[in-house]
Design a protein around this motif. Structure first.
Motif, PDB file in Angstrom:
ATOM      1  N   GLU A 109     -16.033  20.148-190.888  1.00  0.00           N
ATOM      2  CA  GLU A 109     -14.949  19.286-190.441  1.00  0.00           C
ATOM      3  C   GLU A 109     -13.654  20.065-190.261  1.00  0.00           C
ATOM      4  N   SER A 160      -8.777   8.875-182.837  1.00  0.00           N
ATOM      5  CA  SER A 160      -9.361   8.022-183.871  1.00  0.00           C
ATOM      6  C   SER A 160      -8.579   6.723-184.022  1.00  0.00           C
ATOM      7  N   GLN A 162      -7.054  14.655-182.479  1.00  0.00           N
ATOM      8  CA  GLN A 162      -8.136  13.986-183.193  1.00  0.00           C
ATOM      9  C   GLN A 162      -7.639  12.715-183.878  1.00  0.00           C
ATOM     10  N   ARG A 212     -13.638  22.277-186.945  1.00  0.00           N
ATOM     11  CA  ARG A 212     -13.671  21.559-185.665  1.00  0.00           C
ATOM     12  C   ARG A 212     -12.301  21.518-185.016  1.00  0.00           C
ATOM     13  N   THR A 213     -11.244  21.573-185.818  1.00  0.00           N
ATOM     14  CA  THR A 213      -9.878  21.594-185.288  1.00  0.00           C
ATOM     15  C   THR A 213      -9.253  22.927-185.660  1.00  0.00           C
ATOM     16  N   MET A 223     -13.470  11.762-178.208  1.00  0.00           N
ATOM     17  CA  MET A 223     -13.448  12.774-179.261  1.00  0.00           C
ATOM     18  C   MET A 223     -12.640  13.971-178.774  1.00  0.00           C
ATOM     19  N   HIS A 224     -11.940  14.602-179.701  1.00  0.00           N
ATOM     20  CA  HIS A 224     -11.029  15.675-179.293  1.00  0.00           C
ATOM     21  C   HIS A 224     -11.770  16.862-178.700  1.00  0.00           C
ATOM     22  N   ASP A 225     -13.034  17.098-179.126  1.00  0.00           N
ATOM     23  CA  ASP A 225     -13.831  18.188-178.573  1.00  0.00           C
ATOM     24  C   ASP A 225     -14.832  17.691-177.532  1.00  0.00           C
ATOM     25  N   CYS A 242      -8.266   6.984-173.702  1.00  0.00           N
ATOM     26  CA  CYS A 242      -8.237   8.386-174.142  1.00  0.00           C
ATOM     27  C   CYS A 242      -7.858   9.321-172.998  1.00  0.00           C
ATOM     28  N   GLU A 290      -4.861  20.195-181.963  1.00  0.00           N
ATOM     29  CA  GLU A 290      -6.162  19.530-181.963  1.00  0.00           C
ATOM     30  C   GLU A 290      -6.262  18.503-183.083  1.00  0.00           C
ATOM     31  N   ARG A 291      -5.634  18.790-184.233  1.00  0.00           N
ATOM     32  CA  ARG A 291      -5.644  17.809-185.317  1.00  0.00           C
ATOM     33  C   ARG A 291      -4.883  16.546-184.924  1.00  0.00           C
TER      34      ARG A 291
END
Length: 319
Positions: free
Chosen positions: A123, A140, A136, A126-127, A86-88, A160, A132-133
């Motif tokens: 949602e 995914s 993400q 979060r980015t 997950m990006h975060d 990842c 970050e988008r």
């Protein structure tokens, strides 16, 4: 430079002297036992009567007690472990999609509309930026392709991590996000010994096979990834399982691969085609015949490749 070492020597000597004094000190209650330091709590107790003489250490454990595993799990208040998929890294909160309250009861229409808006903004925040988008989206994509290929969670984590390294080294610039994500997944499969061919990875990707191979070679070279040649024996268990062949055929195919590899026939050959030809030869020798088309569909190679490799292998085996 000698002063710190002398200071450490004096501190260790004083610690040993203190421990020796505690061992020589007698218990005030029974006067027979010696004082020892417990390993779990660090308390000074008597080994005969169990009297706690000194217990000034702080207990860093939980304030509750549990006597079995299920009770310990139910009382634990820790969250899920951090993950690279997950990006975060899984550190942010999320609003559940179920329109229910804490007691499992359905909420009203107004509350549902409010929770829908909160979920949408959750949602979005979060980015915080385009980087970050993009991260993400890439992670995914890796998770989607790994799910389609049946790749374990540990390999997804490695993929990842490789993608994050490529992002830090600015290797994504000028290349498609899907291409780099697919190449890192293929690299992770090769590093962890998961038999997935480039054709299988390209089948679930949105990028052409040629671009995946070119990006994979670039990423592996720039990041210094040590990749060993793919062993055809890694594919034989999966191919034999999909073809409903016995373990005897699998063992014979492995023997054919080992014998012909020692004679130098594997150099420059596709490992999937080489394994498919060995399985075809083993099925004929073990009277469990499978057609070349059936094996080619499972291995995702052409029948011509199987025939060519098959002729080379039987000549080398002297069959």
């Amino acid at each position: 430079m000698a002063r710190p070492s002398r200071q450490r020597e004096r501190e260790s000597a004083s610690t040993e002297t203190t421990d020796q004094r505690e061992r020589e000190r007698a218990c005030d209650e029974c006067a027979d036992g010696t004082l020892v330091t417990s390993e779990d709590q660090g308390e000074l107790v008597c080994d005969q009567c169990g009297l706690v003489v000194e217990g000034s250490n702080i207990d860093h454990g939980p304030e509750w007690r549990a006597f079995n595993h299920s009770e310990r799990q139910s009382k634990s208040r820790v969250g899920a472990p951090t993950t690279q998929t997950m990006h975060d890294k899984g550190l942010t909160t999320s609003i559940d999609w179920k329109n229910q309250d804490a007691y499992g009861r359905s909420i009203s229409a107004d509350k549902r509309s409010q929770m829908r808006r909160l979920r949408k903004w959750q949602e979005r925040i979060r980015t915080k930026d385009a980087g970050e988008r993009n991260l993400q989206f890439a992670l995914s994509e890796i998770d989607r392709m790994a799910s389609s290929l049946g790749i374990p969670r540990s390999v997804r984590e490695v993929a990842c991590v490789i993608y994050r390294r490529a992002l830090d080294e600015d290797l994504i610039r000028g290349r498609s996000i899907e291409g780099v994500a697919t190449s890192t997944l293929y690299a992770a499969c090769r590093m962890e010994g998961i038999p997935r061919s480039l054709e299988e990875v390209a089948a679930v990707s949105r990028v052409e096979r040629k671009e995946i191979g070119r990006t994979y070679r670039y990423v592996a070279q720039e990041l210094g990834l040590e990749m060993e040649p793919v062993d055809p024996k890694q594919y034989t268990p999966r191919f034999c399982s999909e073809l409903d062949l016995s373990e005897e055929v699998q063992a014979k195919a492995t023997e054919i691969i080992d014998t012909t590899t020692e004679k130098g026939l594997l150099s420059g050959k596709s490992p999937t085609g080489y394994a498919a030809a060995a399985i075809y030869a083993a099925s004929l020798l073990c009277n469990e015949k499978k057609t070349q088309r059936e094996i080619a569909e499972v291995a995702q190679v052409t029948e011509v490749t199987i025939r060519n490799r098959y002729q080379e292998q039987i000549e080398a085996m002297g069959i």
